[in-house]
Write a protein that holds these residues in place. Sequence first.
Motif: not given
Length: 434
Positions: A271-277, A279-282, A329-334, A338-345
């Motif tokens: 969550i924190k890593a995504a927020h650094d890019h 992305m809202p926490e929710t 994963l580091p290249a997928l955060f936005d 978006r589809p790339p991070i969704l594919a990772f999930v």
Amino acid sequence: MKELELTAAPAADPAPPRRTPRVHYGWIVVAVSLVVLVGSAGFRSAPSLMMDALHNEFGWSLATISSAVSVNLALYGLTAPFAAALMDRFGVRLVVVCALLTISTGAGLTVLMTQPWQLILCWGVLVGLGSGSMAGAFATTISGRWFQARQGLVTGVLTAAGAAGNLVFMPLLAALVEQHGWRTAVVVVSLSATAVAVPVLLLMRERPADLGLLPYGATEAPAPPRTDGSAVARSLRVLRDATRSRAFWLLSASFAICGATTVGLVGTHFIKAAHDHGMPETTSASLLALIGVFDIAGTIASGWFTDRFDSTWLLITYYALRGLSLVFLPALFDDSLRPPILAFVIFYGLDWVATVPPTVALCRRHFGEDAPIVFGWVLAAHQLGAAAVAGLAGLARDRFGDYDATWYAAGALCAVAVACCFALRGGRTPVATA
């Protein structure tokens, strides 16, 4: 002669048949266990949602907050083998109810904290001890006592309950933290832990024999359980015997890496890593919950595979795929979904704790009736790995300003886990511990 016949007649009466209910009570026990495991997983997920809130209110660093998570994860693992022995000694119901009340107390007291040591005591120690008492050893105990057939599937279902806990609690707790503050969220956790104790008290039973039943799929009654002696002494004795086995060390090493790359890194810092890019926490909390959704399917499928395929090859496959996904994963955060991070999930979710059913199966293969306690010690290694990485990732984020190095290191660790599993294939099955 008549008297002799009359005297002998009662001995010829057949023994009353065992009851064969339409729905085996083992499935009811599984349902209650699901409720317990869903709740305990949700309770443990709260600190990762409160990092920014606690940092903003108290000024505590991420490393300080992560240290409470590390203590929680370490105690979660170290409690498991002793909890398995305590369940044998005092019963599942008593141990689980006490654990839930400990979680409720620890979570409730955090609303009064003002110092970092209080966070470590409440969420690290109390919640860690409580949730550790319902860790993987609990699922292993339930599946081993109540099922002879479908053990892999039941273990997979109960393990998947942890993912369901994230699914149920993460979005709810994230919304509560954002709209009403972190104190409201921890009060909800405290009350929920107390509520979960009710079905345990009403419906949980210790063993099939208590109801005049055989384990599901069994054709003869199992040996009577050993309930004498100290639970602590038995746990330590089993550990001593297990450490003589090469399989124990290989399973512990690979499972430590499993913990490091799941709950230690992704579960605590995603969550924190995504927020650094941006992305809202929710949104990131919902993605973490979505990992839980796919983990349910992946872990249940893994249990089904474990009943049919070689467990070592399953572990090799799981760790290899997990390592590849973390490297990318580091290249997928936005800043948005978006589809790339969704594919990772989706991909990562299917693999999240799919390692548990084959690891439990290998513990049963190598250690026999002591498997629940041995798995508790293997799980302790899992949580120590998670605790170490939860703290180190927080330090890396404070030092470097991002998490990129931790994702690459996690991918490399998965390669080590693959090597451990290859080595496990070459090992011989040792004699089961006494």
